[in-house]
Design a protein around this motif. Structure first.
Motif, PDB file in Angstrom:
ATOM      1  N   GLU A   1      -7.011  -3.929  -3.115  1.00  0.00           N
ATOM      2  CA  GLU A   1      -6.821  -4.744  -1.914  1.00  0.00           C
ATOM      3  C   GLU A   1      -5.357  -4.757  -1.503  1.00  0.00           C
ATOM      4  O   GLU A   1      -5.035  -4.630  -0.322  1.00  0.00           O
TER       5      GLU A   1
ATOM      6  N   GLN B   1      -4.399  -1.548   0.226  1.00  0.00           N
ATOM      7  CA  GLN B   1      -4.899  -1.463   1.598  1.00  0.00           C
ATOM      8  C   GLN B   1      -4.063  -2.305   2.551  1.00  0.00           C
ATOM      9  O   GLN B   1      -3.937  -1.973   3.720  1.00  0.00           O
ATOM     10  N   GLN B   2      -3.468  -3.379   2.037  1.00  0.00           N
ATOM     11  CA  GLN B   2      -2.721  -4.282   2.904  1.00  0.00           C
ATOM     12  C   GLN B   2      -1.249  -3.877   3.052  1.00  0.00           C
ATOM     13  O   GLN B   2      -0.590  -4.314   3.978  1.00  0.00           O
TER      14      GLN B   2
END
Length: 79
Positions: free
Chosen positions: A67, A70-71
């Motif tokens: 996560e 992806q950020q």
């Protein structure tokens, strides 16, 4: 085994989910609901939820890293 008719009122969105899931499994709504009740009564659903919880707890760091990747901004790389 003899069948008994039951009646229940549910929100339309729940009814639609039940119809779609039963169709996905190739079951009538009655057979789908019977399977859900049997799984619940046998403890199968609880065991499945417990297993999923243990899996997530054990591998949470992998999900967190994915996560975060992806950020993060995509253009900056070290040379």
């Amino acid at each position: 085994m003899a069948k008994t008719q039951l009646g229940a009122r549910v929100d339309e969105d729940v009814a639609e989910l039940a119809r779609k899931r039963a169709a996905d499994l190739g079951l009538s709504i009655g057979d789908y609901l019977a399977r859900l009740v049997q799984d619940d009564a046998s403890g199968l659903r609880a065991r499945a939820v417990d297993a999923a919880s243990r899996f997530l707890a054990e591998h949470q760091s992998v999900f967190d890293e994915a996560e975060e990747a992806q950020q993060s901004p995509g253009g900056a790389r070290a040379a």
